[in-house]
Design an enzyme around this catalytic site. Structure first.
Site, PDB file in Angstrom:
ATOM      1  N   ASP A 161      46.149  78.440 101.632  1.00  0.00           N
ATOM      2  CA  ASP A 161      45.330  79.532 101.111  1.00  0.00           C
ATOM      3  C   ASP A 161      44.121  79.764 102.019  1.00  0.00           C
ATOM      4  OD1 ASP A 161      44.267  81.366  98.972  1.00  0.00           O
ATOM      5  OD2 ASP A 161      42.739  79.828  98.871  1.00  0.00           O
ATOM      6  N   GLU A 180      52.085  79.506 100.339  1.00  0.00           N
ATOM      7  CA  GLU A 180      50.802  78.974 100.807  1.00  0.00           C
ATOM      8  C   GLU A 180      50.973  77.543 101.321  1.00  0.00           C
ATOM      9  OE1 GLU A 180      47.343  81.163  98.205  1.00  0.00           O
ATOM     10  OE2 GLU A 180      48.529  79.621  97.204  1.00  0.00           O
TER      11      GLU A 180
END
Length: 247
Positions: A67, A135
């Site tokens: 992320d 992610e």
């Protein structure tokens, strides 16, 4: 005989790792060095696996790392591509690109779900697992090959094919936020109220109604209150679009 069976098991595992390596290489566009990072990126916490030091072996920490990497690379891209954009504009555009909806789309397009190891029935996975493992996958690339490879992958596989700035400018991330913002601006009283709560724990459904100035404008039903509120807000937006878009 025991050695014979051990050899069969070892060769079987090597064959599985080889298939995994080939598939991952095809997605990456380069050969990974440490395949273990990618294995970790697709290991669900339900497996209860531990690494050699006794720490949980699953994708959750990689998800955090991925992320951060996505956010930084995309922030740099927007900064360079839109020199007239202020901080608020750039923040909003980055949020649209890394929205849960968009990350889920990326995870599905790469079919990353095929690699997930879990003790949970895939039918019980929430929709967000696609974005979560995407992610984690980005986090694995960073650990395996460093920043430059990670940045190149994000540019080649995310920014080039998916990021259309003019199109994103008109994209709504949250209809709920849009409706609330309009209500506050127009000094209207709004409320979300659960009117239905059905189903068993694993497949629970919530019915939510949105009222504005004591009038029911729209209803939504979904597997969580948050999703039901968003669905009701989207319907309310299209019902009130002319008024909301009039700025």
């Amino acid at each position: 005989m025991r050695k014979f069976f051990k050899k069969i098991i070892k060769n079987s595992r090597s064959h599985e790792d080889g298939i995994f390596f080939d598939k991952i290489t095809k997605i990456l566009g380069f050969k990974p060095v440490t395949i273990r990072y990618y294995k970790k990126a697709f290991t669900h916490r339900s497996t209860n696996k531990l690494d050699e030091t006794g720490n949980p072996f699953n994708y959750e920490r990689l998800e955090f790392l991925g992320d951060a990497m996505l956010g930084s690379v995309i922030a740099a891209h927007l900064y360079n591509e839109v020199p007239t954009g202020d901080e608020g504009y750039l923040t909003k555009m980055r949020s649209k690109i890394v929205s849960r909806e968009h990350l889920n789309e990326l995870g599905r397009d790469f079919n990353l779900i095929q690699f997930v190891e879990s003790k949970v029935n895939p039918q019980h996975f929430g929709e967000n697992i696609h974005g979560n493992i995407f992610e984690a996958f980005i986090g694995a690339i960073y650990l395996d090959k460093g920043f430059n490879y990670c940045e190149k992958f994000i540019y080649d596989k995310v920014i080039e094919p998916y990021v259309d700035i003019p199109k994103l400018e008109g994209k709504v991330i949250s209809y709920k936020s849009l409706v609330i913002e309009w209500c506050q601006k127009e000094k209207k009283h709004f409320a979300f109220e659960v009117f239905d709560d059905t189903g068993i724990e694993d497949q629970k459904y919530f019915g939510v109604k949105l009222t504005i100035d004591q009038k029911i404008i729209a209803k939504g039903r979904a597997t969580s209150k948050k999703k039901a509120e968003e669905k009701a807000s989207k319907r309310a937006y299209f019902a009130l679009q002319e008024k909301i878009d009039k700025k």
